[in-house]
Design a protein around this motif. Structure first.
Motif, PDB file in Angstrom:
ATOM      1  N   THR A  38       0.814  -1.214   0.000  1.00  0.00           N
ATOM      2  CA  THR A  38       0.000   0.000   0.000  1.00  0.00           C
ATOM      3  C   THR A  38       0.849   1.266   0.000  1.00  0.00           C
ATOM      4  OG1 THR A  38      -1.786  -1.186   1.101  1.00  0.00           O
ATOM      5  CG2 THR A  38      -1.863   1.214   1.189  1.00  0.00           C
ATOM      6  N   PRO A  39       1.896   1.379   0.824  1.00  0.00           N
ATOM      7  CA  PRO A  39       2.703   2.605   0.772  1.00  0.00           C
ATOM      8  C   PRO A  39       3.333   2.857  -0.597  1.00  0.00           C
ATOM      9  CG  PRO A  39       3.198   1.371   2.759  1.00  0.00           C
ATOM     10  CD  PRO A  39       2.334   0.494   1.906  1.00  0.00           C
ATOM     11  N   MET A  40       3.649   1.791  -1.328  1.00  0.00           N
ATOM     12  CA  MET A  40       4.224   1.953  -2.671  1.00  0.00           C
ATOM     13  C   MET A  40       3.161   2.464  -3.650  1.00  0.00           C
ATOM     14  SD  MET A  40       7.437   1.144  -2.452  1.00  0.00           S
ATOM     15  CE  MET A  40       7.343   2.072  -0.945  1.00  0.00           C
ATOM     16  N   MET A  41       1.920   2.007  -3.474  1.00  0.00           N
ATOM     17  CA  MET A  41       0.824   2.508  -4.311  1.00  0.00           C
ATOM     18  C   MET A  41       0.582   3.984  -4.008  1.00  0.00           C
ATOM     19  SD  MET A  41      -3.072   1.107  -4.828  1.00  0.00           S
ATOM     20  CE  MET A  41      -3.609   1.582  -3.191  1.00  0.00           C
ATOM     21  N   ILE A  42       0.631   4.343  -2.745  1.00  0.00           N
ATOM     22  CA  ILE A  42       0.453   5.749  -2.366  1.00  0.00           C
ATOM     23  C   ILE A  42       1.561   6.600  -2.981  1.00  0.00           C
ATOM     24  CG2 ILE A  42       0.504   7.359  -0.416  1.00  0.00           C
ATOM     25  CD1 ILE A  42      -0.965   5.125   1.208  1.00  0.00           C
ATOM     26  N   ARG A  71      -7.833   3.862  -0.693  1.00  0.00           N
ATOM     27  CA  ARG A  71      -8.290   2.497  -0.418  1.00  0.00           C
ATOM     28  C   ARG A  71      -7.471   1.551  -1.293  1.00  0.00           C
ATOM     29  NH1 ARG A  71     -14.330   1.672  -1.534  1.00  0.00           N
ATOM     30  NH2 ARG A  71     -13.640   2.325  -3.599  1.00  0.00           N
ATOM     31  N   HIS A  72      -6.925   0.510  -0.694  1.00  0.00           N
ATOM     32  CA  HIS A  72      -6.216  -0.532  -1.449  1.00  0.00           C
ATOM     33  C   HIS A  72      -7.206  -1.683  -1.570  1.00  0.00           C
ATOM     34  CE1 HIS A  72      -2.016  -2.432  -2.222  1.00  0.00           C
ATOM     35  NE2 HIS A  72      -2.917  -2.842  -3.080  1.00  0.00           N
ATOM     36  N   LEU A  73      -7.736  -1.899  -2.773  1.00  0.00           N
ATOM     37  CA  LEU A  73      -8.879  -2.777  -2.984  1.00  0.00           C
ATOM     38  C   LEU A  73      -8.531  -4.225  -3.303  1.00  0.00           C
ATOM     39  CD1 LEU A  73     -10.844  -0.257  -5.208  1.00  0.00           C
ATOM     40  CD2 LEU A  73     -11.205  -0.716  -2.763  1.00  0.00           C
ATOM     41  N   GLY A 105      -3.961  -4.236 -14.912  1.00  0.00           N
ATOM     42  CA  GLY A 105      -4.743  -4.534 -16.112  1.00  0.00           C
ATOM     43  C   GLY A 105      -5.988  -3.663 -16.092  1.00  0.00           C
ATOM     44  N   GLU A 106      -7.139  -4.264 -16.269  1.00  0.00           N
ATOM     45  CA  GLU A 106      -8.397  -3.510 -16.232  1.00  0.00           C
ATOM     46  C   GLU A 106      -9.007  -3.467 -14.832  1.00  0.00           C
ATOM     47  OE1 GLU A 106      -9.635  -1.702 -18.784  1.00  0.00           O
ATOM     48  OE2 GLU A 106      -7.724  -2.263 -19.706  1.00  0.00           O
ATOM     49  N   ARG A 107      -8.442  -4.235 -13.899  1.00  0.00           N
ATOM     50  CA  ARG A 107      -8.987  -4.303 -12.545  1.00  0.00           C
ATOM     51  C   ARG A 107      -8.485  -3.141 -11.702  1.00  0.00           C
ATOM     52  NH1 ARG A 107      -8.094  -9.894  -9.805  1.00  0.00           N
ATOM     53  NH2 ARG A 107      -9.218  -8.735  -8.218  1.00  0.00           N
ATOM     54  N   LYS A 108      -9.419  -2.416 -11.115  1.00  0.00           N
ATOM     55  CA  LYS A 108      -9.039  -1.352 -10.195  1.00  0.00           C
ATOM     56  C   LYS A 108      -8.543  -1.984  -8.908  1.00  0.00           C
ATOM     57  CE  LYS A 108     -11.670   2.297  -9.702  1.00  0.00           C
ATOM     58  NZ  LYS A 108     -12.713   3.219  -9.208  1.00  0.00           N
ATOM     59  N   ILE A 109      -7.337  -1.575  -8.478  1.00  0.00           N
ATOM     60  CA  ILE A 109      -6.791  -2.113  -7.235  1.00  0.00           C
ATOM     61  C   ILE A 109      -6.719  -1.055  -6.139  1.00  0.00           C
ATOM     62  CG2 ILE A 109      -5.502  -3.922  -8.428  1.00  0.00           C
ATOM     63  CD1 ILE A 109      -2.935  -2.221  -7.760  1.00  0.00           C
ATOM     64  N   GLY A 110      -6.970   0.202  -6.491  1.00  0.00           N
ATOM     65  CA  GLY A 110      -6.942   1.256  -5.486  1.00  0.00           C
ATOM     66  C   GLY A 110      -7.582   2.519  -6.008  1.00  0.00           C
ATOM     67  N   ASP A 111      -8.084   3.326  -5.073  1.00  0.00           N
ATOM     68  CA  ASP A 111      -8.626   4.629  -5.450  1.00  0.00           C
ATOM     69  C   ASP A 111      -8.660   5.532  -4.235  1.00  0.00           C
ATOM     70  OD1 ASP A 111     -10.876   3.856  -3.943  1.00  0.00           O
ATOM     71  OD2 ASP A 111     -12.144   3.558  -5.690  1.00  0.00           O
ATOM     72  N   GLY A 112      -8.931   6.794  -4.485  1.00  0.00           N
ATOM     73  CA  GLY A 112      -9.036   7.716  -3.371  1.00  0.00           C
ATOM     74  C   GLY A 112      -8.788   9.151  -3.777  1.00  0.00           C
ATOM     75  N   ARG A 113      -8.397   9.935  -2.779  1.00  0.00           N
ATOM     76  CA  ARG A 113      -8.146  11.369  -2.950  1.00  0.00           C
ATOM     77  C   ARG A 113      -6.766  11.700  -2.403  1.00  0.00           C
ATOM     78  NH1 ARG A 113     -13.213  14.177  -4.215  1.00  0.00           N
ATOM     79  NH2 ARG A 113     -14.481  12.428  -4.896  1.00  0.00           N
ATOM     80  N   HIS A 114      -6.208  12.755  -2.969  1.00  0.00           N
ATOM     81  CA  HIS A 114      -4.874  13.201  -2.558  1.00  0.00           C
ATOM     82  C   HIS A 114      -4.837  14.716  -2.700  1.00  0.00           C
ATOM     83  CE1 HIS A 114      -0.591  13.575  -2.124  1.00  0.00           C
ATOM     84  NE2 HIS A 114      -0.375  13.835  -3.402  1.00  0.00           N
TER      85      HIS A 114
END
Length: 131
Positions: A38-42, A71-73, A105-114
């Motif tokens: 998750t920190p790497m995605m952020i 959110r890490h989904l 790929g086409e799958r969302k793995i995270g989203d949010g606001r920054h």
């Protein structure tokens, strides 16, 4: 610099990376799975956000991350190709707000606001030195 003079709603950027072992939670915490941390995605959504507006900043100005609501989904394994996106959704005098997403790929793995704060590097460095 007033961000509202240069940065517009809708500005966007994306970044693509391949998950390497050093970007996994298992790399940081022994015994944990070797999946995208998750920190790497952020970090990637923060960098995409900066990329979206960097060319609009006046010399001597940068943006620094000030808020993260992510959110890490879904998990992504080593070797996965990850695409992160950032789009400006609001611009204040010194704060730029983004909607961010991450995909495997086409799958969302995270989203949010920054949010990123607009900073004059010289003034910022001077204030830090005085602490």
């Amino acid at each position: 610099m007033d961000a509202r003079d240069a940065i517009k709603i809708g500005m966007s950027a994306e970044r693509i990376l391949v998950v390497r072992p050093e970007r996994t939670v298992g790399h940081f915490v022994p015994g944990m799975p070797m999946v995208y941390a998750t920190p790497m995605m952020i970090l990637e959504v923060e960098m995409a956000s900066g990329d979206a507006i960097r060319s609009c900043l006046q010399p001597g100005w940068v943006t620094l991350g000030t808020e993260v609501d992510i959110r890490h989904l879904r998990a992504a394994p080593v070797g996965a190709s990850i695409r992160t996106t950032a789009r400006v959704i609001a611009v204040e005098r010194r704060v730029i707000r983004f909607e961010v997403e991450a995909f495997h790929g086409e799958r969302k793995i995270g989203d949010g606001r920054h949010a990123r704060g607009l900073v004059n590097v010289e003034n910022f460095t001077r204030r830090l030195a005085g602490q």
